[in-house]
Design an enzyme around this catalytic site. Structure first.
Site, mmCIF file in Angstrom:
data_model
loop_
_atom_site.group_PDB
_atom_site.id
_atom_site.type_symbol
_atom_site.label_atom_id
_atom_site.label_comp_id
_atom_site.label_asym_id
_atom_site.label_seq_id
_atom_site.Cartn_x
_atom_site.Cartn_y
_atom_site.Cartn_z
ATOM 1 N N GLY A 16 -0.586 5.823 1.220
ATOM 2 C CA GLY A 16 -1.836 6.108 0.532
ATOM 3 C C GLY A 16 -1.784 7.266 -0.447
ATOM 4 N N SER A 17 -0.611 7.548 -0.998
ATOM 5 C CA SER A 17 -0.569 8.654 -1.965
ATOM 6 C C SER A 17 -1.347 8.284 -3.232
ATOM 7 C CB SER A 17 0.874 9.053 -2.300
ATOM 8 O OG SER A 17 1.528 8.059 -3.035
ATOM 9 N N ASN A 18 -1.343 7.016 -3.596
ATOM 10 C CA ASN A 18 -2.144 6.598 -4.755
ATOM 11 C C ASN A 18 -3.635 6.614 -4.440
ATOM 12 O OD1 ASN A 18 -0.465 5.750 -7.213
ATOM 13 N ND2 ASN A 18 0.690 4.940 -5.472
ATOM 14 N N MET A 94 -0.048 -4.688 0.923
ATOM 15 C CA MET A 94 1.128 -5.549 0.993
ATOM 16 C C MET A 94 0.818 -7.002 1.380
ATOM 17 S SD MET A 94 3.171 -3.360 -0.027
ATOM 18 C CE MET A 94 4.901 -3.621 0.250
ATOM 19 N N ARG A 95 -0.327 -7.489 0.963
ATOM 20 C CA ARG A 95 -0.641 -8.897 1.197
ATOM 21 C C ARG A 95 -1.196 -9.515 -0.068
ATOM 22 N NH1 ARG A 95 -0.523 -10.056 6.762
ATOM 23 N NH2 ARG A 95 -0.536 -8.144 7.997
ATOM 24 N N ASN A 111 -4.068 -3.842 -9.608
ATOM 25 C CA ASN A 111 -2.954 -3.396 -8.770
ATOM 26 C C ASN A 111 -2.070 -2.428 -9.548
ATOM 27 O OD1 ASN A 111 -1.175 -3.436 -6.465
ATOM 28 N ND2 ASN A 111 0.172 -4.822 -7.577
ATOM 29 N N HIS A 113 1.986 -1.267 -9.720
ATOM 30 C CA HIS A 113 3.316 -1.704 -9.287
ATOM 31 C C HIS A 113 4.372 -0.759 -9.860
ATOM 32 C CE1 HIS A 113 6.343 -4.398 -7.774
ATOM 33 N NE2 HIS A 113 6.978 -4.223 -8.917
HETATM 34 C C1 GRF Z 1 3.331 2.460 -4.759
HETATM 35 O O1 GRF Z 1 4.625 2.696 -5.260
HETATM 36 C C2 GRF Z 1 2.687 1.313 -5.470
HETATM 37 O O2 GRF Z 1 3.082 1.190 -6.791
HETATM 38 C C3 GRF Z 1 3.181 0.134 -4.672
HETATM 39 O O3 GRF Z 1 3.184 0.571 -3.347
HETATM 40 C C4 GRF Z 1 3.398 1.974 -3.313
HETATM 41 C C5 GRF Z 1 2.310 2.569 -2.472
HETATM 42 O O4 GRF Z 1 2.525 3.934 -2.235
HETATM 43 N N1 GRF Z 1 2.366 -1.028 -4.915
HETATM 44 P P1 GRF Z 1 1.383 4.816 -1.628
HETATM 45 O O5 GRF Z 1 0.963 4.189 -0.302
HETATM 46 O O6 GRF Z 1 0.244 4.854 -2.605
HETATM 47 O O7 GRF Z 1 1.983 6.176 -1.405
#
Ligand code: GRF
Length: 195
Positions: A16-18, A94-95, A111, A113
């Site tokens: 969940g860093s994003n 992841m789904r 999304n 990526h």
């Molecule tokens: C990120 O690299 C994103 O681009 C990919 O999954 C990763 C998730 O990282 N889809 P985080 O959980 O947000 O740290």
């Protein structure tokens, strides 16, 4: 959308860093929006604690708890609709979401990526690019369709790979880009009233 703030629903399966970067951007006024919930399919995911620490309602929904995929998606749809979500942001979710689900939110599911799509789709975009030996990789923000990382591209930022970097260093540089690019792209969409 009327003049009220854009209502963001976040979906994630892992660290969940994003999600944290989006929460911080909203809290600092860099995104003019409100985060109305965090959805995860992983009860142990660190993203749940991040949502709780930020005072954001979270919802865990696992396919195994439903009799069909349709019912599982319906639970997510109900949660999103009950909170009048304008935009659903996937951040390491992841789904795959089905076309049936997506038709409820046309051009409203986005999304992030960690590669320059269409190169290196799938679960390990950073490692796949690193292993392939490309000299340039990057980050893509795209609308979600029912394929794997295949929807229309909204924004990309490239990154030149230093040949001295190991995989962990590359990952760290990619995440730094992600944490800037996702918030700025979302704010731009909101300001342009694309959403
Ligand atoms: C990120 O690299 C994103 O681009 C990919 O999954 C990763 C998730 O990282 N889809 P985080 O959980 O947000 O740290």
């Amino acid at each position: 959308m009327n003049n009220s703030k854009c209502r963001l629903m976040l979906m994630a399966s892992g660290t969940g860093s994003n999600v944290q970067a989006l929460i911080d951007a909203v809290n600092h006024g860099q995104i003019q929006a409100e985060i109305v919930g965090v959805i995860s399919d992983q009860p142990q995911a660190a993203v749940i604690q991040k949502a709780q620490a930020a005072g954001i309602e979270s919802f865990i929904s696992q396919p195994k708890d439903y009799s069909s995929r349709k019912d599982w998606e319906q639970s997510i749809l109900d949660f999103c609709q009950a909170r009048s979500s304008d935009l659903i942001l996937l951040a390491g979710f992841m789904r795959i979401l089905s076309a049936d689900f997506l038709q409820h939110y046309p051009q409203q599911v986005i999304n992030i990526h960690p590669s320059l799509l269409p190169a290196f789709p799938g679960r390990q975009g950073i490692k796949d690019a690193y292993d392939y030996g490309v000299k340039i990789t990057g980050v893509t923000i795209h609308y979600v369709d029912d394929g794997i990382d295949t929807g229309p591209i909204i924004a990309q930022e490239s990154l030149k790979i230093d040949p001295n970097w190991d995989l962990a260093q590359l990952e760290s540089h990619i995440h730094q880009i992600e944490h800037q690019l996702y918030p700025t792209t979302i704010e731009k969409l909101i300001q342009e009233k694309v959403i």
